[in-house]
Design an enzyme around this catalytic site. Structure first.
Site, PDB file in Angstrom:
ATOM      1  N   TYR A 124      -1.125  34.092  20.331  1.00  0.00           N
ATOM      2  CA  TYR A 124      -0.868  33.505  21.677  1.00  0.00           C
ATOM      3  C   TYR A 124      -1.853  32.493  21.745  1.00  0.00           C
ATOM      4  O   TYR A 124      -3.214  32.593  21.104  1.00  0.00           O
ATOM      5  CB  TYR A 124      -0.775  34.599  22.601  1.00  0.00           C
ATOM      6  CG  TYR A 124      -2.130  35.280  22.812  1.00  0.00           C
ATOM      7  CD1 TYR A 124      -3.273  34.715  23.817  1.00  0.00           C
ATOM      8  CD2 TYR A 124      -2.542  36.421  22.107  1.00  0.00           C
ATOM      9  CE1 TYR A 124      -4.303  35.585  23.980  1.00  0.00           C
ATOM     10  CE2 TYR A 124      -3.537  37.141  22.354  1.00  0.00           C
ATOM     11  CZ  TYR A 124      -4.362  36.819  23.260  1.00  0.00           C
ATOM     12  OH  TYR A 124      -5.566  37.521  23.537  1.00  0.00           O
ATOM     13  N   CYS A 125      -1.889  31.467  22.465  1.00  0.00           N
ATOM     14  CA  CYS A 125      -2.656  30.425  23.158  1.00  0.00           C
ATOM     15  C   CYS A 125      -2.437  30.193  24.551  1.00  0.00           C
ATOM     16  O   CYS A 125      -1.564  30.807  25.163  1.00  0.00           O
ATOM     17  CB  CYS A 125      -2.957  29.311  22.300  1.00  0.00           C
ATOM     18  SG  CYS A 125      -1.351  28.375  22.168  1.00  0.00           S
ATOM     19  N   THR A 126      -2.906  29.124  25.069  1.00  0.00           N
ATOM     20  CA  THR A 126      -2.612  28.792  26.455  1.00  0.00           C
ATOM     21  C   THR A 126      -1.383  28.354  26.644  1.00  0.00           C
ATOM     22  O   THR A 126      -0.670  28.998  27.714  1.00  0.00           O
ATOM     23  CB  THR A 126      -3.851  27.734  27.046  1.00  0.00           C
ATOM     24  OG1 THR A 126      -5.066  28.096  26.584  1.00  0.00           O
ATOM     25  CG2 THR A 126      -3.590  27.515  28.477  1.00  0.00           C
ATOM     26  N   ILE A 136       0.266  31.748  27.301  1.00  0.00           N
ATOM     27  CA  ILE A 136       0.205  32.388  28.510  1.00  0.00           C
ATOM     28  C   ILE A 136       0.517  31.998  29.825  1.00  0.00           C
ATOM     29  O   ILE A 136       0.781  32.912  30.671  1.00  0.00           O
ATOM     30  CB  ILE A 136      -1.699  32.535  28.433  1.00  0.00           C
ATOM     31  CG1 ILE A 136      -2.231  33.060  27.223  1.00  0.00           C
ATOM     32  CG2 ILE A 136      -1.955  33.454  29.928  1.00  0.00           C
ATOM     33  CD1 ILE A 136      -3.701  32.950  27.251  1.00  0.00           C
ATOM     34  N   ASP A 173      -4.482  27.520  26.384  1.00  0.00           N
ATOM     35  CA  ASP A 173      -4.835  26.594  25.461  1.00  0.00           C
ATOM     36  C   ASP A 173      -5.138  25.656  26.413  1.00  0.00           C
ATOM     37  O   ASP A 173      -4.105  25.574  27.291  1.00  0.00           O
ATOM     38  CB  ASP A 173      -3.609  26.418  24.850  1.00  0.00           C
ATOM     39  CG  ASP A 173      -2.927  26.766  24.081  1.00  0.00           C
ATOM     40  OD1 ASP A 173      -3.038  26.295  23.066  1.00  0.00           O
ATOM     41  OD2 ASP A 173      -2.009  27.090  23.839  1.00  0.00           O
TER      42      ASP A 173
END
Length: 611
Positions: free
Chosen positions: A210-212, A241, A338
């Site tokens: 996962y990232c932003t 996210i 992210d």
């Protein structure tokens, strides 16, 4: 109601990996569309896709989305639109790129690695997308495999955070029975090396990334899967996210806040728990609005209001771990614990003044950088060392400068000059003899004119063919092979070196060395280059932005007094280096390396990235 809606402000984030047939045409569309709608922010375009973060009135953002959707290139794009207040802090708005519209064409959408020979993985091999609901469901059922077919042992679930350390410090997924891996990287381009070093831990398990907003997982998941057998089971949170928090307003398995690269700074859930800690006192804190940064690497650090002081020195946990800080307190404090779509590297994007390091702060580099210095045409190591004495003195705490002579010895140039006229005669008598050769220091060069035949190792005098020609460097195009062989010996006998500093013709040679850097079986390797009043020799076929080496370019601007190398020549050389890893310092002086403020502060800031 509709009128009120149009007055609301918002932020729009989206990216799309796709083959762009005409990048410049797409850039023209964005410039026209965004300006007409009054949108500010950042647009990055590459042959492999687009990456956009813009802000403005919600109604304008909605019109922008409608226009973009007319292009079949954006089919299936996830447009993340959120209402928010307009920027109230001008400094943050400027730092995040929300005071202007920046549209740039780049080599690749996201720089996955700073290594010049690293080939980015194929995006079509990216991990399977899981919606927020699917991702949440998998975490709930942690301990069970996705499938039983062919399993010879119980596979583990691993959560892999693809973000930078400062992002993870204010929010991350925390799930019982699922190990969360935090690579603790300063910037995204450090992730490939972390994956390589932990491949045994990832192999044979289910990796949930996962990232932003999703874009960083695309490339990183492709890289993991490219490793072959045992790395097939890689999955990524679609929409990142941000989409997860929209689906689970209470935060679900995500604790804390989601760091974003716009003026909002972070976005939280209804759960008000704070997982971040102040760097100095350890109290709960997760607000980056003060923009406090590490003195060494410029990474954002959390410092609460009570601990913030003007002129204070901060050392992030990574720099402390590497021996650059005198206090280990934060290591334990962070253990308790992210960019939206658009990936930024704070360590290279922001240059600020660097306070003089001192022992009273308990801050000393574990070792100094070693920098090989290449002098200019018709200079020598001793001559260049003298000219850079001020620079060496101001960098003595962080860098050691090593000087060598170039391999070509040049004849001494004698320019006849008129004597004082006498007896009212208008005829000019030329001075008949040059100074004694033994009283003059030898001069050297890295590149020479094609007809050069050397001085035979003897200091001889030669009458100048013509008055000083500021374009003479354009005729000095031969001799690189000899200089390269010579420098291989220098690297072997005097190295290793962290970086290379070149001045004038020395900068031209340093640029050529960047083309050799990192090649297989190469005997020359370094981490960065500093090019001062340089020009581009024998590089006419090199594509703009194709040299991938962290670089600092220092030269006189168009109002400067550099009579040897014109501003446009140095700017042309800088343009050959990849934009994301180069820094430019323009000054108003002549053919020199300026050492007064603010230039010396910017030079130090660049070098501190490599300590």
């Amino acid at each position: 109601m509709a009128g009120n809606q149009e007055e609301l402000d918002g932020v729009l984030l989206y990216y799309k990996y796709a083959s762009v047939p005409d990048v410049q045409e797409l850039a023209n569309f964005y410039e026209s569309n965004c300006k007409s709608l009054g949108l500010l922010g950042r647009v990055r375009l590459a042959p492999d896709g687009v990456n956009v973060t813009v802000g403005g009135k919600l109604s304008s953002l909605e019109k922008h989305i409608a226009m973009v959707k007319l292009n079949h290139l954006f089919e299936g794009t996830d447009f993340k639109l959120a209402s928010c207040h307009c920027p109230t802090n001008n400094r943050i708005a400027k730092e995040c790129g929300f005071t202007s519209l920046s549209i740039r064409v780049v080599k690749e959408l996201v720089t996955f690695s700073s290594h010049p020979l690293f080939k980015s993985p194929t995006i079509s091999n990216a991990g399977k997308h899981l919606s927020a609901v699917e991702f949440h469901s998998v975490l709930e059922k942690a301990g069970n495999t996705f499938e039983n077919e062919g399993s010879v042992h119980q596979k583990k679930f691993l959560l892999l955070d693809a973000r930078n350390l400062y992002e993870t410090r204010i929010g991350k997924f925390q799930t019982p029975n699922v190990e969360t891996l935090d690579p603790k990287i300063r910037q995204y381009s450090d992730l490939p090396a972390w994956i390589d070093n932990h491949s045994e831990h990832l192999q044979g398990n289910y990796v949930l990334m996962y990232c932003t907003g999703g874009i960083r997982c695309e490339m990183a998941s492709s890289y993991i899967r490219s490793k072959g057998v045992g790395f097939e089971n890689v999955f990524q949170l679609f929409g990142g996210i941000q989409r997860y928090l929209e689906q689970f307003p209470d935060g679900g398995f995500f604790k804390g806040k989601n760091f974003v690269y716009d003026h909002r700074i972070s976005v939280g859930s209804s759960d008000k728990d704070i997982i971040g800690s102040c760097l100095l006192c350890g109290s709960p804190y997760d607000d980056y609005s003060s923009r406090c940064r590490c003195t060494y690497c410029r990474m954002l650090v959390l410092v609460c209001g009570s601990c913030q002081m003007a002129g204070a020195t901060y050392v992030c946990e990574l720099c402390q771990k590497n021996g650059k800080g005198g206090c280990s307190k934060t290591e334990s404090m962070y253990d308790n614990a992210d960019a939206v779509e658009l990936e930024l590297s704070t360590s290279s994007q922001h240059t600020t003044s660097f306070p003089e390091l001192s022992s009273r702060h308990g801050i000393r580099p574990s070792r100094r950088l070693r920098i090989l210095c290449l002098h200019g045409f018709r200079q020598s190591a001793s001559n260049f060392k003298g000219r850079t004495a001020s620079l060496a003195k101001k960098l003595k705490k962080i860098a050691e400068l090593v000087f060598v002579d170039a391999p070509y010895e040049l004849p001494l140039i004698y320019r006849p000059r008129p004597t004082e006229p006498c007896d009212n005669s208008v005829a000019l008598e030329l001075q008949q003899s040059p100074p004694p050769a033994e009283s003059c220091k030898k001069k050297y060069a890295w590149l020479v004119a094609p007809e050069f035949n050397g001085s035979g190792g003897i200091a001889v005098w030669k009458i100048a063919d013509e008055p000083f020609n500021p374009l003479q460097y354009q005729q000095q195009i031969d001799g690189f092979d000899v200089s390269l062989t010579y420098l291989k010996t220098v690297f072997s006998q005097l190295g290793p070196f962290d970086g290379v500093l070149g001045f004038s013709q020395g900068a031209a040679i340093a640029a050529l060395l960047c083309m050799e850097r990192g090649r297989k079986d190469a005997e020359i390797d370094f981490r960065f280059v500093i090019l001062c009043s340089g020009f581009a020799p024998n590089l006419s076929k090199v594509k703009r932005g194709s040299i991938n080496c962290p670089s600092l370019h220092i030269f006189g601007n168009s109002q400067g007094k550099d009579r040897q190398i014109a501003c446009h020549a140095s700017m042309e050389l800088a343009g050959l280096f990849e934009e994301g890893c180069s820094v430019i310092i323009e000054h108003e002086s002549g053919h020199i390396i300026p050492t007064q403020s603010p230039y010396i502060d910017e030079i130090k800031s660049f070098l501190l990235r490599f300590l």
